[in-house]
Design a protein around this motif. Structure first.
Motif, short mmCIF file in Angstrom:
data_model
loop_
_atom_site.label_atom_id
_atom_site.label_comp_id
_atom_site.label_asym_id
_atom_site.label_seq_id
_atom_site.Cartn_x
_atom_site.Cartn_y
_atom_site.Cartn_z
N GLU A 101 -114.83 -20.91 11.18
CA GLU A 101 -114.41 -20.64 9.79
C GLU A 101 -115.61 -20.70 8.86
N ALA A 102 -116.52 -21.63 9.12
CA ALA A 102 -117.70 -21.76 8.25
C ALA A 102 -118.51 -20.46 8.26
N LEU A 103 -118.67 -19.84 9.43
CA LEU A 103 -119.41 -18.58 9.52
C LEU A 103 -118.70 -17.50 8.70
N ASP A 104 -117.40 -17.40 8.90
CA ASP A 104 -116.62 -16.38 8.19
C ASP A 104 -116.73 -16.57 6.67
N LEU A 105 -116.62 -17.81 6.22
CA LEU A 105 -116.71 -18.09 4.78
C LEU A 105 -118.09 -17.72 4.23
N ALA A 106 -119.12 -18.04 5.02
CA ALA A 106 -120.49 -17.73 4.56
C ALA A 106 -120.64 -16.22 4.36
N PHE A 107 -120.17 -15.44 5.33
CA PHE A 107 -120.31 -13.98 5.20
C PHE A 107 -119.51 -13.47 4.00
N ARG A 108 -118.29 -13.97 3.87
CA ARG A 108 -117.44 -13.46 2.79
C ARG A 108 -117.96 -13.87 1.42
N ALA A 109 -118.60 -15.05 1.36
CA ALA A 109 -119.13 -15.50 0.07
C ALA A 109 -120.39 -14.72 -0.33
N LEU A 110 -121.12 -14.21 0.67
CA LEU A 110 -122.43 -13.62 0.38
C LEU A 110 -122.43 -12.10 0.28
N LEU A 111 -121.56 -11.45 1.05
CA LEU A 111 -121.80 -10.02 1.28
C LEU A 111 -121.06 -9.09 0.33
N ASN A 112 -121.79 -8.15 -0.22
CA ASN A 112 -121.20 -6.99 -0.87
C ASN A 112 -121.26 -5.84 0.13
N VAL A 117 -127.12 -8.10 7.37
CA VAL A 117 -127.34 -9.45 7.91
C VAL A 117 -128.14 -9.28 9.20
N LEU A 118 -129.29 -9.93 9.26
CA LEU A 118 -130.13 -9.83 10.46
C LEU A 118 -129.66 -10.87 11.48
N ILE A 119 -129.51 -10.41 12.72
CA ILE A 119 -128.95 -11.27 13.77
C ILE A 119 -129.85 -11.20 15.00
N PRO A 120 -130.51 -12.30 15.36
CA PRO A 120 -131.31 -12.29 16.58
C PRO A 120 -130.44 -11.86 17.77
N ALA A 121 -130.99 -11.06 18.65
CA ALA A 121 -130.20 -10.56 19.77
C ALA A 121 -130.94 -10.82 21.08
N PRO A 122 -130.23 -11.23 22.15
CA PRO A 122 -128.78 -11.42 22.20
C PRO A 122 -128.33 -12.70 21.50
N SER A 123 -127.08 -12.66 21.03
CA SER A 123 -126.51 -13.80 20.31
C SER A 123 -125.01 -13.86 20.48
N TYR A 124 -124.46 -14.94 19.96
CA TYR A 124 -123.02 -15.22 20.00
C TYR A 124 -122.20 -14.00 19.58
N VAL A 125 -121.13 -13.75 20.34
CA VAL A 125 -120.35 -12.52 20.18
C VAL A 125 -119.72 -12.33 18.79
N SER A 126 -119.49 -13.39 18.07
CA SER A 126 -118.70 -13.27 16.83
C SER A 126 -119.48 -12.82 15.61
N TYR A 127 -120.81 -12.99 15.63
CA TYR A 127 -121.55 -12.73 14.38
C TYR A 127 -121.35 -11.31 13.87
N ALA A 128 -121.66 -10.34 14.72
CA ALA A 128 -121.63 -8.94 14.24
C ALA A 128 -120.23 -8.53 13.77
N PRO A 129 -119.15 -8.79 14.56
CA PRO A 129 -117.82 -8.41 14.07
C PRO A 129 -117.46 -9.10 12.76
N CYS A 130 -117.83 -10.38 12.61
CA CYS A 130 -117.46 -11.09 11.36
C CYS A 130 -118.23 -10.52 10.17
N VAL A 131 -119.46 -10.10 10.38
CA VAL A 131 -120.22 -9.45 9.30
C VAL A 131 -119.52 -8.14 8.92
N THR A 132 -119.12 -7.36 9.93
CA THR A 132 -118.43 -6.09 9.66
C THR A 132 -117.13 -6.34 8.89
N LEU A 133 -116.38 -7.37 9.30
CA LEU A 133 -115.11 -7.66 8.62
C LEU A 133 -115.33 -8.05 7.16
N ALA A 134 -116.53 -8.61 6.88
CA ALA A 134 -116.85 -8.98 5.49
C ALA A 134 -117.55 -7.82 4.76
#
Ligand SMILES: Cc1ncc(COP(=O)(O)O)c(C=O)c1O
Length: 389
Positions: A101-112, A117-134
């Motif tokens: 939830e903390a990740l989701d809140l951070a993206f939603r609070a920050l993103l227009n 959002v830069l994401i080191p790769a490979p990384s945890y599966v949720s980052y990219a989809p949660c950024v897209t959802l925000a």
């Protein structure tokens, strides 16, 4: 009804989790050993469970403050300060439903819309989809085995532009097991200094480093870092759903607003358990956490030596509880390899491409499994590989 018309396009655009798909198949099969799930095989320590049971017996079943219980937030701030030299105060700490939830809140609070959002790769599966959802744009920044999967400052710099809003700093890393040293962290923060780019440090595996203590990205960088952590991994508390975010007050205040309207608060039973977890850890020099870490460390060495003996190129993980051997030499894609290993060898692993294109050619195995299961899986993988040759 035309469902294609009513669905939100960001949701339609994201793929289902590559991890879940495999586990749905594995769960229908007999005799499969799973090295797939990223969760401790330990049960939550008894004193933590007992504290929560006790609070339920005494009728503590109500909402808490939106921010989380003050006692818990105080303990979180004390823990971060004592353990990692990171200084946030109570008003900069929000208790969440897991680090998720903390990740989701951070993206939603920050993103227009359109922010990157830069994401080191490979990384945890949720980052990219949660950024897209925000409504943001996830941008993969490659990391390399020859750098022990640390994020390189010069590579990061080459991806920065005026649309960059945030950088995720996911160390210790899932799936590679890479960590970042203090000089490497300093090089990254130097590149970001003077820019309006927020660092989102996901340090959920901070208690699981082997041979040296964890270095936090937030240390000395509290004013530009949203530090995310939680109880799932260190305290074997995945099912309790308890995490937190600490950060600059103007950012945390916005995250609290979203949390207020969408979640109200993290479960009170879990928060009570979290208080006991931190109180006990701080007063016992982390004895129970240390015991679990020592067990993971033994399993880490066992599985690392096992893959090396098979002749698979493999990076020695330094943190978390995953190992990420290369299966390129077999000529199969990571999905083909995992599917055949599951069906023919009865071992469930996760294809590297679930962690983005950069993970292709690898498989992720979790060693948060019993020693017996690790040994038997290694035996089965060896037989599987021998049959291929
Ligand atoms: C890197 C990383 N961040 C966050 C999470 C989610 O943690 P939580 O259970 O606290 O939501 C996971 C879970 O596997 C993870 O691997």
């Amino acid at each position: 009804m035309n469902y294609d018309k009513v669905l939100a396009s960001p949701v339609v655009s994201i793929p289902p989790s590559g991890i879940r798909r495999f586990f749905d198949v594995a769960s229908t099969m007999q005799g499969v050993i799973s090295l797939g799930v990223g969760e401790p095989d330990f049960v939550t320590p008894w004193n933590i469970r007992e504290a929560s049971i006790h609070s339920i017996e005494h009728g503590r079943t109500h909402y808490t403050s939106n921010h989380g219980m003050p006692e818990l937030r105080e303990l979180i701030c004390e823990y971060l300060s004592r353990r990692y030299g990171v200084r946030y105060d109570l008003s900069s700490c929000l208790v969440t439903v897991g680090a998720s939830e903390a990740l989701d809140l951070a993206f939603r609070a920050l993103l227009n819309p359109g922010d990157e959002v830069l994401i080191p790769a490979p990384s945890y599966v949720s980052y990219a989809p949660c950024v897209t959802l925000a409504h943001g744009i996830p941008v993969a920044v490659p990391t390399y085995e020859e750098d022990a999967y640390a994020l390189r400052a010069d590579v990061l710099e080459s991806f920065l532009n005026e649309r960059t809003k945030a950088v995720i700093l996911p160390y210790p890393n899932n799936p590679t097991g890479g960590i970042m040293t203090r000089p490497q962290i300093d090089a990254v923060t130097r590149v970001l200094s003077g820019r309006d780019v927020v660092m989102i440090a996901d340090e959920i595996y901070s208690e699981l480093t082997y041979g040296g203590t964890h270095e936090s990205f937030a240390k000395g960088m509290e004013d530009r870092t949203i530090l995310i952590n939680g109880f799932s991994k260190a305290f074997a508390m995945t099912g309790w759903r308890l995490g937190y975010a600490c950060g600059p007050k103007p950012l945390i205040d916005m995250m609290v607003k979203i949390h207020q309207y969408t979640m109200l608060c993290a479960p009170v039973m879990a928060q009570t358990a979290g208080i006991e977890a931190l109180k006990d850890a701080l007063s016992s020099d982390f004895a129970q956490v240390r015991a679990m870490r020592n067990a993971y460390n033994r399993r880490r060495l066992l599985i690392y030596e096992g893959f090396k003996d098979m002749g698979l190129p493999v990076f020695e993980p330094r943190g978390a509880f995953y190992i990420f051997p290369s299966i390129r030499e077999t000529g199969m894609t990571s999905e083909q390899f995992c599917e055949r290993l599951l069906k023919e060898g009865r071992v469930a692993t996760v294809p590297g491409n679930a962690f983005g294109d950069a993970g292709e050619g690898h498989i992720r195995c979790s060693y948060a499994a019993s020693t017996d299961n690790i040994m038997e899986s290694l035996r089965r993988i060896r037989v599987f590989l021998n049959h291929l040759n």
